[in-house]
Structures are given as structure tokens and as C-alpha cells.
Design a protein around this motif. Structure first.
Motif, PDB file in Angstrom:
ATOM      1  N   SER A   2      -0.090  13.671  10.193  1.00 46.86           N
ATOM      2  CA  SER A   2       0.871  14.114   9.336  1.00 46.86           C
ATOM      3  C   SER A   2       2.065  13.338   9.646  1.00 46.86           C
ATOM      4  O   SER A   2       2.341  13.236  11.003  1.00 46.86           O
ATOM      5  CB  SER A   2       1.103  15.603   9.279  1.00 46.86           C
ATOM      6  OG  SER A   2      -0.013  16.271   8.888  1.00 46.86           O
ATOM      7  N   LEU A   3       2.999  13.251   8.830  1.00 44.11           N
ATOM      8  CA  LEU A   3       4.231  12.466   9.073  1.00 44.11           C
ATOM      9  C   LEU A   3       5.235  13.489   8.632  1.00 44.11           C
ATOM     10  O   LEU A   3       5.348  14.113   7.578  1.00 44.11           O
ATOM     11  CB  LEU A   3       4.304  11.162   8.375  1.00 44.11           C
ATOM     12  CG  LEU A   3       3.383  10.220   8.541  1.00 44.11           C
ATOM     13  CD1 LEU A   3       3.518   8.884   7.629  1.00 44.11           C
ATOM     14  CD2 LEU A   3       3.611   9.691   9.880  1.00 44.11           C
ATOM     15  N   LYS A   4       6.152  13.750   9.645  1.00 47.64           N
ATOM     16  CA  LYS A   4       7.404  14.508   9.584  1.00 47.64           C
ATOM     17  C   LYS A   4       8.503  14.112   9.632  1.00 47.64           C
ATOM     18  O   LYS A   4       8.712  13.432  10.736  1.00 47.64           O
ATOM     19  CB  LYS A   4       7.233  15.944  10.266  1.00 47.64           C
ATOM     20  CG  LYS A   4       5.933  16.796  10.167  1.00 47.64           C
ATOM     21  CD  LYS A   4       5.862  18.098  10.893  1.00 47.64           C
ATOM     22  CE  LYS A   4       4.683  18.914  10.525  1.00 47.64           C
ATOM     23  NZ  LYS A   4       4.689  20.167  11.391  1.00 47.64           N
ATOM     24  N   TYR A   5       9.279  13.729   8.794  1.00 50.07           N
ATOM     25  CA  TYR A   5      10.922  13.347   8.813  1.00 50.07           C
ATOM     26  C   TYR A   5      12.015  14.154   8.656  1.00 50.07           C
ATOM     27  O   TYR A   5      11.767  15.005   7.727  1.00 50.07           O
ATOM     28  CB  TYR A   5      11.003  12.097   7.860  1.00 50.07           C
ATOM     29  CG  TYR A   5       9.964  10.848   8.150  1.00 50.07           C
ATOM     30  CD1 TYR A   5      10.269  10.016   9.233  1.00 50.07           C
ATOM     31  CD2 TYR A   5       8.634  10.926   7.410  1.00 50.07           C
ATOM     32  CE1 TYR A   5       9.278   9.106   9.380  1.00 50.07           C
ATOM     33  CE2 TYR A   5       7.734  10.004   7.701  1.00 50.07           C
ATOM     34  CZ  TYR A   5       8.025   9.059   8.451  1.00 50.07           C
ATOM     35  OH  TYR A   5       7.121   8.191   8.799  1.00 50.07           O
ATOM     36  N   LYS A   6      13.117  14.169   9.269  1.00 53.31           N
ATOM     37  CA  LYS A   6      14.220  14.905   8.949  1.00 53.31           C
ATOM     38  C   LYS A   6      15.357  14.531   7.834  1.00 53.31           C
ATOM     39  O   LYS A   6      16.176  15.091   7.617  1.00 53.31           O
ATOM     40  CB  LYS A   6      14.904  15.129  10.234  1.00 53.31           C
ATOM     41  CG  LYS A   6      14.082  16.099  11.178  1.00 53.31           C
ATOM     42  CD  LYS A   6      14.844  16.205  12.697  1.00 53.31           C
ATOM     43  CE  LYS A   6      13.991  17.295  13.508  1.00 53.31           C
ATOM     44  NZ  LYS A   6      14.611  17.282  14.918  1.00 53.31           N
ATOM     45  N   GLU A   7      15.109  13.196   7.313  1.00 55.54           N
ATOM     46  CA  GLU A   7      15.773  12.536   6.417  1.00 55.54           C
ATOM     47  C   GLU A   7      14.843  11.934   5.411  1.00 55.54           C
ATOM     48  O   GLU A   7      13.861  11.871   5.367  1.00 55.54           O
ATOM     49  CB  GLU A   7      16.580  11.420   7.130  1.00 55.54           C
ATOM     50  CG  GLU A   7      15.631  10.254   7.800  1.00 55.54           C
ATOM     51  CD  GLU A   7      16.323   9.160   8.245  1.00 55.54           C
ATOM     52  OE1 GLU A   7      17.268   8.285   7.918  1.00 55.54           O
ATOM     53  OE2 GLU A   7      16.357   9.033   9.575  1.00 55.54           O
ATOM     54  N   PRO A   8      15.572  11.739   4.086  1.00 55.37           N
ATOM     55  CA  PRO A   8      14.935  11.326   3.084  1.00 55.37           C
ATOM     56  C   PRO A   8      13.813  10.342   3.341  1.00 55.37           C
ATOM     57  O   PRO A   8      14.394   9.339   4.025  1.00 55.37           O
ATOM     58  CB  PRO A   8      15.988  11.304   2.101  1.00 55.37           C
ATOM     59  CG  PRO A   8      17.022  11.906   2.394  1.00 55.37           C
ATOM     60  CD  PRO A   8      16.858  12.211   3.840  1.00 55.37           C
ATOM     61  N   LEU A  90       2.611  13.944   4.143  1.00 54.53           N
ATOM     62  CA  LEU A  90       4.258  13.668   4.506  1.00 54.53           C
ATOM     63  C   LEU A  90       5.034  14.820   4.171  1.00 54.53           C
ATOM     64  O   LEU A  90       4.943  15.546   2.904  1.00 54.53           O
ATOM     65  CB  LEU A  90       4.397  12.636   3.499  1.00 54.53           C
ATOM     66  CG  LEU A  90       6.009  11.856   3.689  1.00 54.53           C
ATOM     67  CD1 LEU A  90       6.250  11.459   5.040  1.00 54.53           C
ATOM     68  CD2 LEU A  90       6.210  11.024   2.332  1.00 54.53           C
ATOM     69  N   GLU A  91       5.914  15.024   5.084  1.00 57.52           N
ATOM     70  CA  GLU A  91       6.875  16.041   4.881  1.00 57.52           C
ATOM     71  C   GLU A  91       8.277  15.608   5.244  1.00 57.52           C
ATOM     72  O   GLU A  91       8.598  14.909   6.229  1.00 57.52           O
ATOM     73  CB  GLU A  91       6.632  17.312   6.207  1.00 57.52           C
ATOM     74  CG  GLU A  91       5.547  17.874   5.793  1.00 57.52           C
ATOM     75  CD  GLU A  91       5.311  19.180   6.703  1.00 57.52           C
ATOM     76  OE1 GLU A  91       6.586  19.876   7.206  1.00 57.52           O
ATOM     77  OE2 GLU A  91       4.087  19.712   6.933  1.00 57.52           O
ATOM     78  N   ALA A  92       9.351  15.844   4.236  1.00 58.93           N
ATOM     79  CA  ALA A  92      10.612  15.305   4.147  1.00 58.93           C
ATOM     80  C   ALA A  92      11.483  16.166   3.271  1.00 58.93           C
ATOM     81  O   ALA A  92      10.879  16.708   2.287  1.00 58.93           O
ATOM     82  CB  ALA A  92      10.545  13.820   3.778  1.00 58.93           C
ATOM     83  N   PRO A  93      12.765  16.263   3.568  1.00 55.82           N
ATOM     84  CA  PRO A  93      13.679  16.891   2.702  1.00 55.82           C
ATOM     85  C   PRO A  93      13.822  16.549   1.439  1.00 55.82           C
ATOM     86  O   PRO A  93      14.160  17.254   0.628  1.00 55.82           O
ATOM     87  CB  PRO A  93      14.922  16.861   3.533  1.00 55.82           C
ATOM     88  CG  PRO A  93      15.040  15.784   4.597  1.00 55.82           C
ATOM     89  CD  PRO A  93      13.411  15.476   4.726  1.00 55.82           C
ATOM     90  N   LEU A  94      13.351  15.013   1.167  1.00 55.83           N
ATOM     91  CA  LEU A  94      13.493  14.619   0.054  1.00 55.83           C
ATOM     92  C   LEU A  94      12.503  13.217   0.011  1.00 55.83           C
ATOM     93  O   LEU A  94      12.508  12.628   0.926  1.00 55.83           O
ATOM     94  CB  LEU A  94      14.939  14.008  -0.673  1.00 55.83           C
ATOM     95  CG  LEU A  94      14.994  13.179  -1.806  1.00 55.83           C
ATOM     96  CD1 LEU A  94      14.578  14.225  -3.096  1.00 55.83           C
ATOM     97  CD2 LEU A  94      16.273  12.587  -1.886  1.00 55.83           C
ATOM     98  N   ILE A  95      11.706  13.116  -1.254  1.00 55.57           N
ATOM     99  CA  ILE A  95      10.639  11.926  -1.312  1.00 55.57           C
ATOM    100  C   ILE A  95      11.003  11.428  -2.527  1.00 55.57           C
ATOM    101  O   ILE A  95      10.916  11.859  -3.723  1.00 55.57           O
ATOM    102  CB  ILE A  95       9.157  12.460  -1.229  1.00 55.57           C
ATOM    103  CG1 ILE A  95       8.965  13.038   0.180  1.00 55.57           C
ATOM    104  CG2 ILE A  95       8.349  11.219  -1.390  1.00 55.57           C
ATOM    105  CD1 ILE A  95       7.541  13.787   0.221  1.00 55.57           C
TER     106      ILE A  95
END
Length: 233
Positions: A2-8, A90-95
Motif C-alpha cells: 500500500s502507498l500512504k501519503y499525507k498530502e494530495p 492508495l491512501e491520501a487526503p485527496l486523489i
């Protein structure tokens, strides 16, 4: 993996990506992930992708050689589309998703299906003129007068609509019987409430910033019945 991001994050597919759509996305995202052949699209823009996700049947050999192996996330199963494979991992606050509309109609429809399949993901698909997202349980938008607002159900869903030229306390939508195309904002707050998942919201590019602001305040994955408790029964 999984890919986790803290930004869009921008998610780029292998379909057409117009300059206006790409420039619009760059106002809000700096990191870009390719979806299969979308890796080539990013390299053509001299933008090495953070990662590439998919079954890799469309990614060129040149792209494979240019992208570090640890950034290639190959998913062999064929029970989901590459877009769905990416959303699952994919996890991010906005995609912001580009390159999923405007070419093959079956690919475009499959992308819309992916939005409904993963309603917990804050995803906005950007096309040549419009943006598309899955309608949360409740969404309040600040839209200019005359902004085109369309609702397209992929399942049976009841929606309450306030702030549009044609507003309803409860409108029953169904893909085979009732859709909501080309409504118009009166100017100011537009409130939409759905009693369950399954409806797409379509707006022009000009509504992207209000949508991003509203999504940040929305519950994307309410349990069934939450919207009903607010009056949409």
C-alpha cells in the motif's frame, strides 16, 4: 503493498490528459502516481512517477527501464481494473485522477464504477471539461449562480437537494428510470444528502476548489441509514 501519503496525490491513467486538466491538477497536487500506461504519460512530461500501479500490460519497456523497480507495483489479478487496483492500494487526503476519461467509453465507464466501488476514497476524476466524484452522505458546496450540477446514479439512491434551480426534499434516482442532468446552482450554498452510496456528482472545472474544500469536511463512508436520519428516507 500500500502507498500512504499525507498530502494530495495525482493519479494518472493511460487515457488522454489535456493541458487544462493537468494544469488544474497541479494547483493542488505535487506528487503523481501512474496507473499502468499512465507511467509513460508522466515520463513524457519529464515527471518521474512516485510509483506505478497496475497489471503492467500497457507500461512500455522504456518506462520499465526508466522507473526504479521498487516503484513498480504489479498486480496480476484480472478481477478489477487498473484504476480500482490503484484506489485499493492508495491512501491520501485527496486523489485527483486524470487520464481515465475521453478515449474508450468502456474504460471511462469502468472508472466511474471504481468511484462507486471505493466510496471511502476522496477521489475526483478530472476530464476535459468536467469533474466527477462519488456523492458522500452529505456535501455542502459554495457554488456560483448558474453552475451546472448533474447527478448520475449507478444504483438506486434517494437524494435531498437544496440550493439548485430544481430542488427536492427527496428525489429517487435510478440508472434505468431517473437521472438528474443539468441542474443549476442558484448561487451560494448547495446542500446534497444521499441515503446511501451509488450516485455520481458531475460539475464543471470551475467547481473544483469548492468541491475539494467540501470533501475535506465530508463523511465519505457513512454506514447505511445515516443520511436517512437527516431526513432523506
Amino acid at each position: 503493498m500500500s502507498l500512504k501519503y499525507k498530502e494530495p496525490v495525482g493519479l494518472v491513467g493511460g487515457g488522454p490528459v489535456g493541458e487544462s486538466a493537468f494544469e488544474l491538477s497541479q494547483r493542488h497536487v505535487k506528487l503523481f502516481v501512474g496507473v499502468d500506461g499512465g507511467g509513460d504519460a508522466l515520463l513524457r512530461r519529464n515527471m518521474p512517477p512516485e510509483a506505478v500501479i497496475g497489471d503492467m500490460d500497457s507500461l512500455s519497456e522504456a518506462a520499465r527501464a526508466a522507473i526504479p523497480a521498487d516503484r513498480l507495483i504489479a498486480v496480476a489479478e484480472q478481477d478489477s481494473t487498473d484504476f480500482e487496483k490503484a484506489l485499493e492500494r492508495l491512501e491520501a487526503p485527496l486523489i485527483l485522477a486524470l487520464g481515465f476519461t475521453g478515449a474508450r467509453l468502456d474504460h471511462e465507464l469502468a472508472a466511474f464504477h471504481g468511484l462507486v466501488r471505493f466510496p471511502q476514497r476522496p477521489v475526483i476524476v478530472i476530464g476535459a471539461e468536467d469533474i466527477v466524484l462519488h456523492l458522500p452522505a452529505e456535501l455542502t458546496l459554495d457554488l456560483s449562480a448558474g453552475t451546472r450540477v448533474s447527478l448520475f446514479p449507478l444504483d438506486a439512491v434517494r437524494v435531498a437537494i437544496e440550493g439548485l434551480e430544481w430542488s427536492f426534499e427527496a428525489l429517487d434516482l435510478h440508472p434505468a428510470r431517473k437521472i438528474g442532468t443539468s441542474n443549476r446552482a442558484l448561487g451560494g450554498p448547495v446542500r446534497l444528502r444521499a441515503n446511501g452510496p451509488g450516485c455520481l456528482l458531475l460539475l464543471p472545472h470551475s467547481a473544483l476548489e469548492p468541491v475539494i474544500a467540501a470533501l475535506a469536511q465530508s463523511d465519505l463512508h457513512s454506514p447505511p441509514g445515516r443520511a436517512g436520519a437527516m431526513g432523506v428516507t
